[in-house]
Structure formats: structure tokens, C-alpha cells
Design an enzyme around this catalytic site. Structure first.
Site, PDB file in Angstrom:
ATOM      1  N   ASP A  95      -3.592 -25.982 -27.959  1.00 31.93           N
ATOM      2  CA  ASP A  95      -3.338 -24.852 -28.854  1.00 31.93           C
ATOM      3  C   ASP A  95      -2.212 -23.936 -28.381  1.00 31.93           C
ATOM      4  O   ASP A  95      -1.820 -23.022 -29.105  1.00 31.93           O
ATOM      5  CB  ASP A  95      -4.622 -24.011 -29.025  1.00 31.93           C
ATOM      6  CG  ASP A  95      -5.646 -24.713 -29.886  1.00 31.93           C
ATOM      7  OD1 ASP A  95      -5.235 -25.455 -30.786  1.00 31.93           O
ATOM      8  OD2 ASP A  95      -6.858 -24.522 -29.660  1.00 31.93           O
ATOM      9  N   HIS A 122      -9.574 -25.824 -20.357  1.00 35.34           N
ATOM     10  CA  HIS A 122     -10.192 -26.931 -21.111  1.00 35.34           C
ATOM     11  C   HIS A 122     -11.357 -27.482 -20.318  1.00 35.34           C
ATOM     12  O   HIS A 122     -11.275 -27.590 -19.083  1.00 35.34           O
ATOM     13  CB  HIS A 122      -9.164 -28.040 -21.365  1.00 35.34           C
ATOM     14  CG  HIS A 122      -9.538 -28.923 -22.504  1.00 35.34           C
ATOM     15  ND1 HIS A 122     -10.443 -29.945 -22.373  1.00 35.34           N
ATOM     16  CD2 HIS A 122      -9.157 -28.904 -23.797  1.00 35.34           C
ATOM     17  CE1 HIS A 122     -10.580 -30.541 -23.553  1.00 35.34           C
ATOM     18  NE2 HIS A 122      -9.818 -29.923 -24.435  1.00 35.34           N
TER      19      HIS A 122
HETATM   20  C1  SDX Z   1      -9.639 -26.859 -28.193  1.00 35.03           C
HETATM   21  O1  SDX Z   1     -13.006 -29.832 -26.214  1.00 35.03           O
HETATM   22  C2  SDX Z   1     -11.922 -30.179 -26.767  1.00 35.03           C
HETATM   23  O2  SDX Z   1     -11.467 -31.255 -26.623  1.00 35.03           O
HETATM   24  C3  SDX Z   1     -11.278 -29.099 -27.607  1.00 35.03           C
HETATM   25  C4  SDX Z   1      -9.834 -29.364 -28.089  1.00 35.03           C
HETATM   26  C5  SDX Z   1      -9.781 -30.494 -29.106  1.00 35.03           C
HETATM   27  O3  SDX Z   1      -8.739 -31.136 -29.235  1.00 35.03           O
HETATM   28  O4  SDX Z   1     -10.770 -30.673 -29.835  1.00 35.03           O
HETATM   29  O5  SDX Z   1      -8.990 -29.656 -26.997  1.00 35.03           O
HETATM   30  C6  SDX Z   1      -9.267 -28.141 -28.844  1.00 35.03           C
HETATM   31  O6  SDX Z   1     -10.662 -26.299 -28.518  1.00 35.03           O
HETATM   32  C7  SDX Z   1      -8.755 -26.278 -27.096  1.00 35.03           C
HETATM   33  C8  SDX Z   1      -9.328 -25.004 -26.449  1.00 35.03           C
HETATM   34  C9  SDX Z   1      -8.886 -23.791 -27.258  1.00 35.03           C
HETATM   35  N1  SDX Z   1      -9.500 -22.560 -26.723  1.00 35.03           N
HETATM   36  C10 SDX Z   1      -8.821 -21.652 -26.033  1.00 35.03           C
HETATM   37  O7  SDX Z   1      -7.631 -21.817 -25.729  1.00 35.03           O
HETATM   38  C11 SDX Z   1      -9.589 -20.416 -25.696  1.00 35.03           C
HETATM   39  C12 SDX Z   1      -9.388 -20.051 -24.247  1.00 35.03           C
HETATM   40  N2  SDX Z   1     -10.001 -21.041 -23.406  1.00 35.03           N
HETATM   41  C13 SDX Z   1     -11.318 -20.946 -23.083  1.00 35.03           C
HETATM   42  O8  SDX Z   1     -12.141 -19.951 -23.498  1.00 35.03           O
HETATM   43  C14 SDX Z   1     -11.968 -22.049 -22.262  1.00 35.03           C
HETATM   44  O9  SDX Z   1     -11.076 -22.509 -21.312  1.00 35.03           O
HETATM   45  C15 SDX Z   1     -12.548 -23.214 -23.085  1.00 35.03           C
HETATM   46  C16 SDX Z   1     -13.446 -22.722 -24.214  1.00 35.03           C
HETATM   47  C17 SDX Z   1     -11.426 -24.049 -23.682  1.00 35.03           C
HETATM   48  C18 SDX Z   1     -13.395 -24.093 -22.142  1.00 35.03           C
HETATM   49  O10 SDX Z   1     -14.535 -23.401 -21.759  1.00 35.03           O
HETATM   50  P1  SDX Z   1     -15.512 -23.838 -20.589  1.00 35.03           P
HETATM   51  O11 SDX Z   1     -15.280 -25.237 -20.171  1.00 35.03           O
HETATM   52  O12 SDX Z   1     -16.897 -23.473 -20.998  1.00 35.03           O
HETATM   53  O13 SDX Z   1     -15.049 -22.948 -19.384  1.00 35.03           O
HETATM   54  P2  SDX Z   1     -15.565 -21.488 -19.040  1.00 35.03           P
HETATM   55  O14 SDX Z   1     -15.320 -20.589 -20.186  1.00 35.03           O
HETATM   56  O15 SDX Z   1     -16.984 -21.579 -18.544  1.00 35.03           O
HETATM   57  O16 SDX Z   1     -14.625 -21.082 -17.870  1.00 35.03           O
HETATM   58  C19 SDX Z   1     -14.796 -21.571 -16.526  1.00 35.03           C
HETATM   59  C20 SDX Z   1     -14.014 -20.640 -15.625  1.00 35.03           C
HETATM   60  C21 SDX Z   1     -14.445 -19.179 -15.799  1.00 35.03           C
HETATM   61  O17 SDX Z   1     -14.145 -18.511 -14.564  1.00 35.03           O
HETATM   62  P3  SDX Z   1     -15.340 -18.193 -13.544  1.00 35.03           P
HETATM   63  O18 SDX Z   1     -16.349 -17.384 -14.276  1.00 35.03           O
HETATM   64  O19 SDX Z   1     -15.874 -19.532 -13.101  1.00 35.03           O
HETATM   65  O20 SDX Z   1     -14.651 -17.461 -12.426  1.00 35.03           O
HETATM   66  O21 SDX Z   1     -12.622 -20.668 -15.948  1.00 35.03           O
HETATM   67  C22 SDX Z   1     -12.197 -19.393 -16.441  1.00 35.03           C
HETATM   68  C23 SDX Z   1     -13.502 -18.666 -16.849  1.00 35.03           C
HETATM   69  O22 SDX Z   1     -13.336 -17.289 -16.844  1.00 35.03           O
HETATM   70  N3  SDX Z   1     -11.374 -19.631 -17.652  1.00 35.03           N
HETATM   71  C24 SDX Z   1     -10.369 -18.859 -18.037  1.00 35.03           C
HETATM   72  C25 SDX Z   1      -9.866 -19.447 -19.199  1.00 35.03           C
HETATM   73  N4  SDX Z   1     -10.569 -20.553 -19.474  1.00 35.03           N
HETATM   74  C26 SDX Z   1     -11.490 -20.652 -18.511  1.00 35.03           C
HETATM   75  N5  SDX Z   1      -9.862 -17.733 -17.539  1.00 35.03           N
HETATM   76  C27 SDX Z   1      -8.826 -17.169 -18.203  1.00 35.03           C
HETATM   77  N6  SDX Z   1      -8.300 -17.695 -19.328  1.00 35.03           N
HETATM   78  C28 SDX Z   1      -8.802 -18.824 -19.844  1.00 35.03           C
HETATM   79  N7  SDX Z   1      -8.291 -19.351 -20.975  1.00 35.03           N
END
Ligand code: SDX
Length: 396
Positions: free
Chosen positions: A327, A273
Site C-alpha cells: 500500500d 506486514h
Molecule cells: C495489506 O496480509 C496481507 O497479505 C495483507 C496485504 C494483502 O495483499 O492482502 O498485504 C494488504 O493489508 C497491507 C497492510 C496495510 N496496512 C498498513 O499499512 C497499516 C500499517 N501497518 C500495520 O498496522 C501492521 O504492520 C499490519 C496490520 C500490516 C500487520 O499487523 P501485525 O502483524 O498484527 O503486527 P502488529 O500490529 O502486532 O505489530 C507488531 C509490532 C508492534 O510493535 P511492538 O508492540 O511489538 O513493539 O510492530 C510494530 C507494532 O507497533 N508495527 C509498526 C507498524 N507495523 C507494525 N510500527 C509502526 N508502524 C507500523 N506500520
């Protein structure tokens, strides 16, 4: 005009640095919801989520979010009554939905039908409090009816009418499953809606506020937000979590699944998140609701898979601040309630419409159209090239 300086992209005139995804950039002032991502705290209008989830109802929480204070008994009764009176949708909307492909995703059906309401209620009197109240009531009332209607229509059945003797959540489950739900199940579902009702400036709410800032109608505001919520990085993740749990299959496979996914740089759905560096407080409450649901209505082995993934992820993703989000556990509750997997995100939308409407009202109260700038990275000015002098450019 803007220019690139080394690795940093800064706007040439303002010197402001580009932050991809607007990470950490305040884009509005809001009094609706507050998140402490380090402590895992969430409040709606100052009230802790944990307090509301036990003591409130979805409609009372929606009222709180939209109008700023908890309603009095009379205000709540009036609001509930108004919502109940506006649950039905025009036969024209139902007929339109009958033309949608049955194989289409219910979020697309919802986005289209929400937008279509603008055709029926076309007066755009956004400075009239009466108009705003009516639009709020209509959207909260009709969105669940439209979600349930598409579910029956795509099965080749006629939608069933809302039942006036049933409260908001029980009525939705009834319209969807054609059975009056157990009151304990309806209450758990109502609590899920509260947990999903609002979450500050997430992607879909930002969409809603951008659309609202043009002073368009509220149905377009909600339709734009529904479209944004649908994506798998946002609300659409709840559907993908279930697919992931099924694919993993057993708790023993959780560790190797995570290792492979992390090595392949695949995101674990329902994890991570932008705001939270600890477990999402809503995931904590949802997990307790999952357990309550299973105690009352029987266990689901996928929960064991989910718990194993969470446990194995502690050492693999926890150090990076990546934990279960809202989620991760919600789908297990919905599955037990008999809700089909591709309706999980529409159910999220039913709840989030409260937050979107609160932000719509707030945006209108201090509006300035959203119009950020950009860092231009294209070709420098050049002359039009005649056809015979053009080289073939690589296709995208
Ligand atoms: C919702 O914003 C809100 O409030 C949203 C929400 C709401 O109530 O409205 O809470 C609802 O959208 C929940 C999120 C649902 N999405 C997922 O579960 C999909 C999986 N999660 C992600 O793709 C991610 O964590 C996000 C989209 C939720 C957040 O994305 P960010 O802040 O842009 O983070 P990022 O993708 O740039 O990741 C930063 C780092 C990366 O590693 P590095 O490149 O720095 O080494 O964290 C890692 C990412 O690879 N990472 C994950 C991960 N999430 C982040 N690695 C593995 N699995 C994951 N789920």
C-alpha cells in the site's frame, strides 16, 4: 469449555494456545499463492510475481489464479470475450446506486452493489461448473463498472457504458475519467492490478473463505471480502498513505514525523506486514512503476516525501522487520492516473476479486465450514437478577 492458565490462554479440552490474530496458525491448505516473508518472494501458482508483472496481463493472471494454469491462446481469448460481454450492469443496480449518499465511501457503495448482484443472479448452483464460470466472469467484469459508476453518480452524472473496443484496464480508466487513457498508463495500471490480485490468507481472503464455507452465493462471498478489505489496517491503508505524505509535506520533515509517530505509538501507514520481514516485493515493483509513470507523465513531489520516509524508516523501523508494504507506493501511481484518493481501495478490490474467487473455488473443492473455538472469559454461570436488585453497570 476453556480455561486460563497463567499468562497463556489455552483451550481446556484441546490444550491449544490462543494466538491473537491467528498469527502463524495455518487455517487452510492452498495451492494458489506462496509467500516467503524472509526472502521477499511471492509466487502465484508457482510463477514469480516479477515474471508475471512483466509478461502477463491482469485477465491472464486472474485466469491462472482461478483455474490453476496459464490459459492457452484460445482459452484466454474466450475468457476475455466473456468478461467483455458481461461488463454492463443492470439499470436497476445503477438506480440503486443513485440512492446512495454521494458523501458515502466508495468501498461501502461497492460492498452494497456487489451484494446486490446476488438478487439478480439468485440461482445458487455451486456444484455446477457452468454456474461457477459465469459467476467468476460476472464478478470480474462488473466490479470495475460499479466502481466507475458510483464515481460518476456521486458527481451528479450518469455512468458511462463500457467500451467494447477497449481492453479491461483501459476500459475501467475510460469509464472512470471519461477519457481514453494513454496505452502506457493503461499498461501500468494493468500491472498494478496483477500485483494486487492475490496474497494468500490475508484478512479479506480469510473472510471470503469463511463466507464461502457456508455454501452461500459468490456475491455474498465477494461482498464480505470487500467489507474486510476496506479497513485501514488492510486495503484501506493505501488511502491513508497519501494523506500521510501530504501531511508530512516535504522530505526534510520525514525524520521528525517518524520520530513523533513512533513515540506516540502511531502506526506508519503502508509499513509493516504479518508475513514480510523485508520490503514487500510488490512495493519494490510498484516503486519502479511509479518511476515509469513519472518518467512518462511528469514528476510528483510526493514521491520525494515517500522516498525520504522509507529511507528514514530504515534505521527506525527496519531493525524490527518493518518495511514498506504493497500500500505504500500504489497510491502515487493511482494519483498520477487521475484516480481520486477514496477510490484507491476500490481499485485494490477490482484486482483482489481474482484472488477471492480463486479461494472461493478452492474452498468449495474441499469444504468444511469454518467454526473455530474460543477461550471463554466471561462471567461464571449465575442466576437472572430481578430489576430492583441490579446495580448500574459502567457504560462501555
Ligand atoms: C495489506 O496480509 C496481507 O497479505 C495483507 C496485504 C494483502 O495483499 O492482502 O498485504 C494488504 O493489508 C497491507 C497492510 C496495510 N496496512 C498498513 O499499512 C497499516 C500499517 N501497518 C500495520 O498496522 C501492521 O504492520 C499490519 C496490520 C500490516 C500487520 O499487523 P501485525 O502483524 O498484527 O503486527 P502488529 O500490529 O502486532 O505489530 C507488531 C509490532 C508492534 O510493535 P511492538 O508492540 O511489538 O513493539 O510492530 C510494530 C507494532 O507497533 N508495527 C509498526 C507498524 N507495523 C507494525 N510500527 C509502526 N508502524 C507500523 N506500520
Amino acid at each position: 469449555m476453556a480455561q486460563q492458565q497463567g499468562d497463556n490462554l489455552r483451550h481446556a479440552r484441546t490444550g491449544i494456545e490462543l494466538r491473537p490474530g491467528l498469527d502463524g496458525v495455518p487455517a487452510t491448505k492452498s495451492a494458489i499463492c506462496d509467500i516467503d516473508g524472509e526472502q521477499g518472494l511471492l509466487t502465484y501458482r508457482g510463477y514469480p510475481m516479477e515474471d508475471l508483472a512483466v509478461n502477463s496481463s491482469f485477465l491472464e493472471t486472474a485466469y491462472l489464479l482461478i483455474w490453476g494454469e496459464l490459459p492457452t491462446d484460445a482459452q484466454l481469448q474466450a475468457f476475455e470475450h466473456e468478461v467483455q460481454m458481461h461488463r454492463r450492469v443492470s439499470f436497476r443496480v445503477r438506480d440503486m446506486m443513485k440512492c446512495f449518499p454521494a458523501s458515502g465511501h466508495p468501498m461501502d457503495a461497492l460492498q452494497s452493489s456487489a451484494a446486490s448482484l446476488g438478487l439478480f443472479y439468485s440461482r445458487r448452483a455451486i456444484d455446477d461448473p457452468g454456474y461457477i464460470y459465469k459467476a467468476v466472469v460476472r464478478l470480474i467484469a462488473k466490479i470495475p463498472t460499479m466502481v466507475a459508476a458510483f464515481q460518476l453518480i456521486r458527481k451528479g452524472q450518469d455512468p458511462i457504458q463500457p467500451r467494447d473496443d477497449l481492453a479491461y484496464s483501459a476500459n475501467f480508466l475510460y469509464m472512470l475519467t471519461e477519457r481514453e487513457p494513454d496505452p502506457r498508463a493503461a499498461r501500468i495500471f494493468d500491472r498494478c492490478l496483477m500485483l494486487h490480485a492475490e496474497h494468500s490468507l490475508n484478512a479479506s481472503t480469510f473472510s471470503a473463505r469463511v463466507t464461502a464455507s457456508t455454501l452461500t452465493d459468490p456475491y455474498a462471498v465477494i461482498a464480505s471480502a470487500v467489507g474486510t478489505l476496506a479497513g485501514p489496517l488492510h486495503g484501506g491503508a493505501n488511502e491513508d498513505v497519501l494523506a500521510m505524505l501530504e501531511a508530512v509535506g516535504s522530505p526534510a520533515q520525514a525524520g521528525s514525523f517518524l520520530d513523533e509517530a513512533i513515540a506516540a505509538k502511531r502506526k506508519i501507514m503502508g509499513f509493516g506486514h504479518r508475513e514480510y520481514k523485508v520490503k514487500d516485493p510488490r512495493a519494490v515493483i510498484l516503486q519502479s512503476l511509479v518511476e515509469e509513470m513519472f518518467n512518462d507523465f511528469g514528476h510528483d513531489d510526493l514521491y520525494d516525501v515517500a522516498r525520504a520516509i522509507e529511507e528514514e524508516a530504515m534505521t527506525r523501523l527496519g531493525p524490527k522487520g518493518i518495511y514498506p508494504n504493497v500500500d505504500f507506493y500504489s497510491g502515487l501511481v493511482y494519483r498520477k492516473l487521475g484516480i481520486p484518493r477514496d477510490l484507491f481501495t476500490p481499485v485494490f478490490a477490482i484486482a483482489r476479486v481474482a484472488g477471492w474467487l480463486a479461494h472461493w473455488r478452492e474452498q468449495l473443492g474441499a469444504n468444511r465450514i469454518f467454526r473455530p473455538s474460543q477461550i471463554y472469559s466471561g462471567a461464571p454461570p449465575r442466576r437472572w437478577t430481578p430489576m430492583e436488585k441490579r446495580a448500574e453497570s459502567p457504560a462501555d
